[in-house]
Enzyme design. Structure first.
Site, PDB file in Angstrom:
ATOM      1  N   LEU A  34       0.701  -1.272  -0.036  1.00 30.42           N
ATOM      2  CA  LEU A  34      -0.095   0.123   0.059  1.00 30.42           C
ATOM      3  C   LEU A  34       0.995   1.277   0.032  1.00 30.42           C
ATOM      4  O   LEU A  34       1.800   1.495   0.699  1.00 30.42           O
ATOM      5  CB  LEU A  34      -0.768   0.095   1.112  1.00 30.42           C
ATOM      6  CG  LEU A  34      -2.039  -1.006   1.439  1.00 30.42           C
ATOM      7  CD1 LEU A  34      -2.948  -1.194   2.627  1.00 30.42           C
ATOM      8  CD2 LEU A  34      -2.708  -1.373   0.064  1.00 30.42           C
ATOM      9  N   HIS A  38      -3.344   4.208  -2.637  1.00 28.50           N
ATOM     10  CA  HIS A  38      -4.268   3.290  -2.054  1.00 28.50           C
ATOM     11  C   HIS A  38      -4.952   3.964  -0.891  1.00 28.50           C
ATOM     12  O   HIS A  38      -6.392   3.725  -0.564  1.00 28.50           O
ATOM     13  CB  HIS A  38      -3.740   2.033  -1.294  1.00 28.50           C
ATOM     14  CG  HIS A  38      -2.881   1.230  -2.566  1.00 28.50           C
ATOM     15  ND1 HIS A  38      -1.902   0.942  -2.744  1.00 28.50           N
ATOM     16  CD2 HIS A  38      -3.635   0.413  -3.644  1.00 28.50           C
ATOM     17  CE1 HIS A  38      -1.383   0.222  -3.550  1.00 28.50           C
ATOM     18  NE2 HIS A  38      -2.481  -0.312  -4.175  1.00 28.50           N
ATOM     19  N   GLN A 154      -8.689  -0.459 -16.417  1.00 31.84           N
ATOM     20  CA  GLN A 154      -9.274  -1.316 -15.421  1.00 31.84           C
ATOM     21  C   GLN A 154     -10.464  -0.938 -14.915  1.00 31.84           C
ATOM     22  O   GLN A 154     -11.453  -1.709 -14.680  1.00 31.84           O
ATOM     23  CB  GLN A 154      -8.299  -1.630 -14.421  1.00 31.84           C
ATOM     24  CG  GLN A 154      -8.742  -2.460 -13.127  1.00 31.84           C
ATOM     25  CD  GLN A 154      -7.860  -2.754 -12.031  1.00 31.84           C
ATOM     26  OE1 GLN A 154      -7.035  -3.374 -12.184  1.00 31.84           O
ATOM     27  NE2 GLN A 154      -7.870  -1.519 -11.000  1.00 31.84           N
ATOM     28  N   LEU A 185       1.753   7.549  -8.437  1.00 33.83           N
ATOM     29  CA  LEU A 185       2.092   6.649  -7.260  1.00 33.83           C
ATOM     30  C   LEU A 185       1.791   5.017  -7.882  1.00 33.83           C
ATOM     31  O   LEU A 185       1.003   5.076  -8.425  1.00 33.83           O
ATOM     32  CB  LEU A 185       1.516   6.601  -5.948  1.00 33.83           C
ATOM     33  CG  LEU A 185       1.819   8.201  -5.332  1.00 33.83           C
ATOM     34  CD1 LEU A 185       1.245   8.182  -3.928  1.00 33.83           C
ATOM     35  CD2 LEU A 185       3.176   8.223  -4.987  1.00 33.83           C
TER      36      LEU A 185
END
Length: 279
Positions: A34, A38, A154, A185
């Protein structure tokens, strides 16, 4: 304190209790390792929901290279500490055998939208992703699900999946989180060498410049060709794609008035970086 749950039945009991109490439940599916991208999904989920589940499952079905799966970073203790600091209610971390028990033989595939861009360069990746997302959504039984816009293709595939299968979940896309120099990120960024990390922000910078030209009405073919050349000059080893596509269908843009997205995947120091920008 964030509770760790590994069994789907235990998670189902907990979610059922929340729902009986009238609570709104959200889920943030992840593969762990993470970072603040996230955690931004979790923060958004907390604003919309009374209870939030974060799932961590490194899904073997969506890796097209065995070495990539082996190298994927795993540190549950670190991830759990981050989730507790952000007040996640549950970390759902099933094992491979829990998600894919003996005899498992089902695949979920979303045709068309999954076949180009990432799909062309990572065969089987999206079938693995849609299969595990269907399972995670089914196990979590949450009314809301949160995905990052960094993985734009996605996100569109998951939206198509949920619509086509009438799944009772609201899919929410959350903005890409970037380093101060613009690099999106990603867990893979940790694998960049210092020199590659210095070059990496050029991907976003060149894409921004290209997006500005496209918004100004300049010729898309010339703008994209120039951008590809500039990225190689900046030090990228190669590009899998740099394309202008319809933002929702991801088909080649037929009408300049349609919503559009600039999407890229580029190799740098043996690491594959992806990014996208709204036009």
């Amino acid at each position: 304190m964030t509770q760790v749950v590994r069994a789907a039945a235990a998670l189902a009991d907990k979610v059922e209790g929340w729902k009986r109490s009238g609570m709104r439940v959200g889920v943030v599916p992840t593969m762990g390792a993470l970072h603040d991208g996230h955690l931004s999904l979790l923060r958004t989920a907390r604003r919309h929901c009374d209870r939030v589940i974060v799932t961590i499952f490194v899904n073997p079905l969506q890796f097209d290279r065995a070495d990539d799966l082996e190298k994927y970073p795993r540190d549950e203790a670190r991830d759990l500490a981050l989730l507790e600091a952000e007040r996640a209610d549950v970390l759902f971390a099933p094992g491979v055998g829990d998600v894919y028990p003996d005899g498992f033989s089902t695949r979920v595939s979303v045709a068309g939208i999954s076949e180009e861009l990432e799909g062309a360069f990572r065969p089987g990746h999206f079938d693995g992703m849609t299969t595990v997302v269907t399972k995670i959504l089914g196990m979590a039984q949450a009314g809301w699900a949160f995905f990052g816009e960094k993985d734009w293709q996605q996100l569109q595939i998951v939206r198509r999946l949920v619509t086509d299968l009438n799944l009772p979940v609201r899919v929410t896309g959350c903005p890409t989180v970037r380093e101060p120099d613009g690099l999106a990120l990603s867990s893979r960024n940790a694998r960049l060498t210092p020199e590659a990390r210095r070059i990496a922000p050029a991907l976003y910078q060149v894409m921004q410049q290209t997006a500005q030209g496209l918004r100004a009405g300049r010729d898309p073919v010339r703008e994209l060709d120039d951008a590809r050349s500039r990225l190689i000059e900046e030090g990228f080893a190669s590009l899998d794609y740099l394309e202008l596509r319809h933002a929702e269908t991801l088909r080649p843009l037929a009408d300049p008035a349609d919503p559009a997205r600039l999407l890229a995947a580029a190799w740098l120091g043996g690491v594959r970086l992806i990014d996208n920008i709204a036009i």
